[in-house]
Design a protein around this motif. Structure first.
Motif, short mmCIF file in Angstrom:
data_model
loop_
_atom_site.label_atom_id
_atom_site.label_comp_id
_atom_site.label_asym_id
_atom_site.label_seq_id
_atom_site.Cartn_x
_atom_site.Cartn_y
_atom_site.Cartn_z
N TYR A 20 -10.73 -4.30 -0.82
CA TYR A 20 -9.75 -3.26 -0.54
C TYR A 20 -8.97 -3.65 0.71
CZ TYR A 20 -12.65 -0.23 -3.53
OH TYR A 20 -13.38 0.31 -4.57
N ASN A 39 -7.17 -1.70 3.58
CA ASN A 39 -7.14 -0.34 4.10
C ASN A 39 -6.06 -0.20 5.16
OD1 ASN A 39 -9.91 0.70 2.90
ND2 ASN A 39 -10.26 -1.36 3.70
N SER A 59 -13.81 1.36 0.08
CA SER A 59 -12.63 1.51 0.94
C SER A 59 -13.04 2.16 2.25
CB SER A 59 -11.55 2.33 0.24
OG SER A 59 -12.03 3.62 -0.06
N GLU A 64 -9.00 -0.81 -5.65
CA GLU A 64 -9.89 -1.97 -5.64
C GLU A 64 -9.15 -3.15 -6.25
OE1 GLU A 64 -14.45 -3.28 -6.85
OE2 GLU A 64 -13.54 -1.48 -7.74
N ALA A 81 -5.50 3.50 1.36
CA ALA A 81 -6.00 2.17 1.02
C ALA A 81 -5.39 1.73 -0.29
CB ALA A 81 -7.53 2.19 0.90
N SER A 82 -5.48 0.44 -0.55
CA SER A 82 -5.11 -0.09 -1.86
C SER A 82 -6.15 0.36 -2.88
CB SER A 82 -5.10 -1.62 -1.80
OG SER A 82 -6.44 -2.11 -1.67
N ASN A 125 0.82 -1.20 0.00
CA ASN A 125 0.00 0.00 0.00
C ASN A 125 0.87 1.26 0.00
OD1 ASN A 125 -2.40 -1.38 0.01
ND2 ASN A 125 -3.18 -0.43 1.88
#
Length: 266
Positions: free
Chosen positions: A68, A70, A80, A50, A47-48, A40
């Protein structure tokens, strides 16, 4: 609300030495760049993107094909999660997610958040063996897993070197799904925006752990959540292994959860 003072503390923390890395015990499944993990961004409340997953994950009757990871200690479905002060489950807005340690992580100040989807045979064999040991009455052979790991992550507003390490593992055999939550070193419970102490990482509104299916009926708050006791989650379990919680989540039941909270404190 995160204040300008907290932001100044964040900037101050950037010039402090990096945390000393401590070896975690073998309870956590392998993670990190050597395992091919994605990472990340360094971002407060980040967050990443999707993440599409190649196998449908059934979470209490609902099918999910993406998720996600987070930074604030949550794996979520559909949306997210930037919220940094945790709420108890069930959530009024119905967000489905898994929370190994929902608190105000700031990986800008220290630590990394890793994740990967995997069909690695060695990991799946280990996962199958572990789950069969805990749930011998449920036929299960893992064919897919998703591993998310928060490695020595700092808390928002930190002026200390404290870091938490924890992990969420999602497992699937095509019909049955499990969630496993693993805990390494846990040194803080709260960020300063949740009224915690900048030096200790304690006080205020502590972290929440467990899961929320989103249907108002199927959820679980690990005992000690949102209290000071969550600092000791690494000494608790519902499967007889300190630092590990495991739940079957494809069906409308929670298997293996102690009927009394005292049963989980080892």
């Amino acid at each position: 609300m995160k204040t300008p003072i907290a932001f100044l503390l964040l900037l101050l923390r950037l010039v402090l030495p990096a945390p000393v890395k401590i070896a975690e015990d073998s309870l956590l499944y392998p993670y990190g760049p050597a395992q091919g993990d994605q990472q990340n961004p360094k971002a407060d409340d980040g967050a990443s993107p999707e993440i599409p997953i190649s196998m449908t994950f059934i979470f209490y009757g609902k099918e999910h094909r993406s998720l996600y990871v987070n930074n604030n200690g949550v794996v979520s479905f559909g949306v997210s999660v930037s919220q940094y002060t945790p709420d108890p489950f069930p959530l009024a807005d119905g967000r489905p997610f898994v929370a190994p340690y929902w608190g105000d992580v700031n990986n800008v100040l220290g630590g990394d958040v890793y994740y990967r989807e995997t069909r690695d045979p060695e990991l799946l064999r280990r996962l199958t063996r572990d789950i069969n040991q805990y749930f011998p009455e449920i036929p299960f052979t893992a064919t897919w897993a998703f591993v998310a790991t928060w490695d020595r992550v700092a808390y928002y507003g930190s002026t200390s070197q404290k870091g938490n390490t924890f992990q969420a593992v999602l497992a699937n055999d095509g019909k049955v799904t499990f969630i496993m939550l693993n805990y390494g070193t846990i040194q803080w419970t709260t960020g300063t925006a949740s009224r915690g102490d900048a030096n200790t990482g304690l006080g205020g509104t502590p972290a929440q752990a467990g899961f929320n299916s989103g249907d108002d009926k199927n959820f679980y708050n690990i005992p000690g959540s949102r209290t000071d006791a969550i600092l000791h989650i690494g000494q608790t379990s519902n499967v007889g292994v300190q630092g590990r919680w495991v739940f079957q989540v494809n069906d409308f039941k929670v298997t293996g959860v102690p009927t009394e909270s005292n049963d989980c404190w080892l």
